[in-house]
Design a protein around this motif. Structure first.
Motif, PDB file in Angstrom:
ATOM      1  N   GLY A  45      26.685   2.405  -1.173  1.00 49.66           N
ATOM      2  CA  GLY A  45      26.826   1.207  -1.990  1.00 49.66           C
ATOM      3  C   GLY A  45      25.539   0.817  -2.698  1.00 49.66           C
ATOM      4  N   GLY A  46      24.728   1.804  -3.053  1.00 50.59           N
ATOM      5  CA  GLY A  46      23.484   1.536  -3.752  1.00 50.59           C
ATOM      6  C   GLY A  46      22.324   1.114  -2.865  1.00 50.59           C
ATOM      7  N   LYS A  47      22.533   1.055  -1.558  1.00 49.36           N
ATOM      8  CA  LYS A  47      21.482   0.641  -0.623  1.00 49.36           C
ATOM      9  C   LYS A  47      21.067   1.817   0.252  1.00 49.36           C
ATOM     10  CE  LYS A  47      20.254  -2.943   2.643  1.00 49.36           C
ATOM     11  NZ  LYS A  47      20.622  -4.164   3.310  1.00 49.36           N
ATOM     12  N   ARG A  48      19.766   1.923   0.522  1.00 46.52           N
ATOM     13  CA  ARG A  48      19.221   3.022   1.322  1.00 46.52           C
ATOM     14  C   ARG A  48      19.234   2.646   2.808  1.00 46.52           C
ATOM     15  NH1 ARG A  48      15.606   7.395   0.873  1.00 46.52           N
ATOM     16  NH2 ARG A  48      14.162   7.521   2.607  1.00 46.52           N
ATOM     17  N   TYR A  49      19.712   3.576   3.629  1.00 48.08           N
ATOM     18  CA  TYR A  49      19.748   3.413   5.084  1.00 48.08           C
ATOM     19  C   TYR A  49      19.108   4.637   5.739  1.00 48.08           C
ATOM     20  CZ  TYR A  49      23.404  -0.049   4.153  1.00 48.08           C
ATOM     21  OH  TYR A  49      24.120  -1.119   3.688  1.00 48.08           O
ATOM     22  N   THR A  50      18.316   4.398   6.766  1.00 55.32           N
ATOM     23  CA  THR A  50      17.809   5.489   7.588  1.00 55.32           C
ATOM     24  C   THR A  50      18.906   5.843   8.585  1.00 55.32           C
ATOM     25  OG1 THR A  50      15.564   4.637   7.400  1.00 55.32           O
ATOM     26  CG2 THR A  50      15.999   6.159   9.212  1.00 55.32           C
ATOM     27  N   VAL A  51      19.103   7.122   8.833  1.00 57.06           N
ATOM     28  CA  VAL A  51      20.108   7.552   9.813  1.00 57.06           C
ATOM     29  C   VAL A  51      19.374   7.920  11.096  1.00 57.06           C
ATOM     30  CG1 VAL A  51      21.948   9.191  10.342  1.00 57.06           C
ATOM     31  CG2 VAL A  51      21.632   8.395   7.992  1.00 57.06           C
ATOM     32  N   SER A  52      19.735   7.272  12.192  1.00 55.97           N
ATOM     33  CA  SER A  52      19.120   7.543  13.487  1.00 55.97           C
ATOM     34  C   SER A  52      19.401   8.985  13.914  1.00 55.97           C
ATOM     35  CB  SER A  52      19.691   6.588  14.535  1.00 55.97           C
ATOM     36  OG  SER A  52      19.302   6.954  15.830  1.00 55.97           O
ATOM     37  N   PHE A  53      18.433   9.596  14.599  1.00 50.57           N
ATOM     38  CA  PHE A  53      18.632  10.953  15.116  1.00 50.57           C
ATOM     39  C   PHE A  53      19.805  10.996  16.095  1.00 50.57           C
ATOM     40  CE2 PHE A  53      14.096  11.280  13.931  1.00 50.57           C
ATOM     41  CZ  PHE A  53      14.220  12.314  13.024  1.00 50.57           C
ATOM     42  N   SER A  54      20.067   9.868  16.755  1.00 55.27           N
ATOM     43  CA  SER A  54      21.161   9.826  17.727  1.00 55.27           C
ATOM     44  C   SER A  54      22.448   9.268  17.125  1.00 55.27           C
ATOM     45  CB  SER A  54      20.747   8.974  18.929  1.00 55.27           C
ATOM     46  OG  SER A  54      20.473   7.646  18.520  1.00 55.27           O
ATOM     47  N   ALA A  55      22.497   9.108  15.808  1.00 56.62           N
ATOM     48  CA  ALA A  55      23.686   8.540  15.156  1.00 56.62           C
ATOM     49  C   ALA A  55      24.904   9.426  15.382  1.00 56.62           C
ATOM     50  CB  ALA A  55      23.442   8.373  13.662  1.00 56.62           C
ATOM     51  N   GLN A  56      26.030   8.777  15.529  1.00 54.65           N
ATOM     52  CA  GLN A  56      27.304   9.487  15.648  1.00 54.65           C
ATOM     53  C   GLN A  56      27.857   9.638  14.232  1.00 54.65           C
ATOM     54  OE1 GLN A  56      30.230   7.387  17.974  1.00 54.65           O
ATOM     55  NE2 GLN A  56      31.291   9.272  18.476  1.00 54.65           N
ATOM     56  N   ILE A  57      28.120  10.878  13.818  1.00 56.38           N
ATOM     57  CA  ILE A  57      28.620  11.165  12.481  1.00 56.38           C
ATOM     58  C   ILE A  57      29.976  11.844  12.634  1.00 56.38           C
ATOM     59  CG2 ILE A  57      28.170  12.377  10.318  1.00 56.38           C
ATOM     60  CD1 ILE A  57      25.151  12.251  11.173  1.00 56.38           C
ATOM     61  N   LEU A  58      31.015  11.194  12.099  1.00 55.44           N
ATOM     62  CA  LEU A  58      32.382  11.674  12.290  1.00 55.44           C
ATOM     63  C   LEU A  58      33.070  11.896  10.950  1.00 55.44           C
ATOM     64  CD1 LEU A  58      33.432   9.091  15.035  1.00 55.44           C
ATOM     65  CD2 LEU A  58      32.617  11.423  15.397  1.00 55.44           C
ATOM     66  N   ASP A  59      33.843  12.980  10.858  1.00 53.66           N
ATOM     67  CA  ASP A  59      34.645  13.189   9.656  1.00 53.66           C
ATOM     68  C   ASP A  59      35.940  12.383   9.779  1.00 53.66           C
ATOM     69  OD1 ASP A  59      36.324  14.674  11.331  1.00 53.66           O
ATOM     70  OD2 ASP A  59      35.943  16.585  10.351  1.00 53.66           O
ATOM     71  N   TRP A  60      36.825  12.500   8.801  1.00 49.72           N
ATOM     72  CA  TRP A  60      38.052  11.700   8.800  1.00 49.72           C
ATOM     73  C   TRP A  60      38.992  12.030   9.956  1.00 49.72           C
ATOM     74  CZ3 TRP A  60      42.740  14.137   8.184  1.00 49.72           C
ATOM     75  CH2 TRP A  60      42.698  15.442   7.714  1.00 49.72           C
ATOM     76  N   ARG A  61      38.799  13.221  10.563  1.00 48.38           N
ATOM     77  CA  ARG A  61      39.625  13.604  11.722  1.00 48.38           C
ATOM     78  C   ARG A  61      38.998  13.149  13.035  1.00 48.38           C
ATOM     79  NH1 ARG A  61      39.631  19.713   9.995  1.00 48.38           N
ATOM     80  NH2 ARG A  61      37.494  19.030  10.016  1.00 48.38           N
ATOM     81  N   LYS A  62      37.847  12.461  12.930  1.00 48.21           N
ATOM     82  CA  LYS A  62      37.073  11.958  14.069  1.00 48.21           C
ATOM     83  C   LYS A  62      36.371  13.071  14.832  1.00 48.21           C
ATOM     84  CE  LYS A  62      39.836   7.809  14.489  1.00 48.21           C
ATOM     85  NZ  LYS A  62      40.714   7.003  15.306  1.00 48.21           N
TER      86      LYS A  62
END
Length: 97
Positions: A45-62
């Motif tokens: 949305g035009g805003k910069r976010y840092t992604v944590s190394f421990s972030a959970q990243i899921l696709d649409w199938r979870k």
């Protein structure tokens, strides 16, 4: 003697209570993920976010995936916390188109 013991106990209690850190609840949001930066940060949305190394990243199938698996632009749901250096993402989930 008894008074000094009570004062010592009160001082220890105040010291411990003063060092306690309030746990912040993550901020929830949604938007369009338009860019994945070379340093691992993202633009949503035009805003910069840092992604944590421990972030959970899921696709649409979870399923757990890496950010590079997303086809940009991608609609996402995300959760982040405010840190001293700015917002840090803890969860990104792709929303099916």
């Amino acid at each position: 003697m008894k008074l000094s013991g009570i004062l010592l106990a009160v001082l220890v209690f105040l010291s411990v209570a003063g060092n306690a850190v309030a746990e912040e609840k993550p901020v929830k949001g949604g938007g369009m993920l338009t860019s994945i930066e070379s340093d691992g940060a993202v633009i949503i949305g035009g805003k910069r976010y840092t992604v944590s190394f421990s972030a959970q990243i899921l696709d649409w199938r979870k399923f757990s995936v890496s950010l590079s698996k997303f086809s940009l632009p991608a609609r996402v749901y995300f959760e982040f916390e405010q840190a001293q250096d700015g917002p840090v993402i803890r969860l990104i989930k792709e929303i099916p188109q």
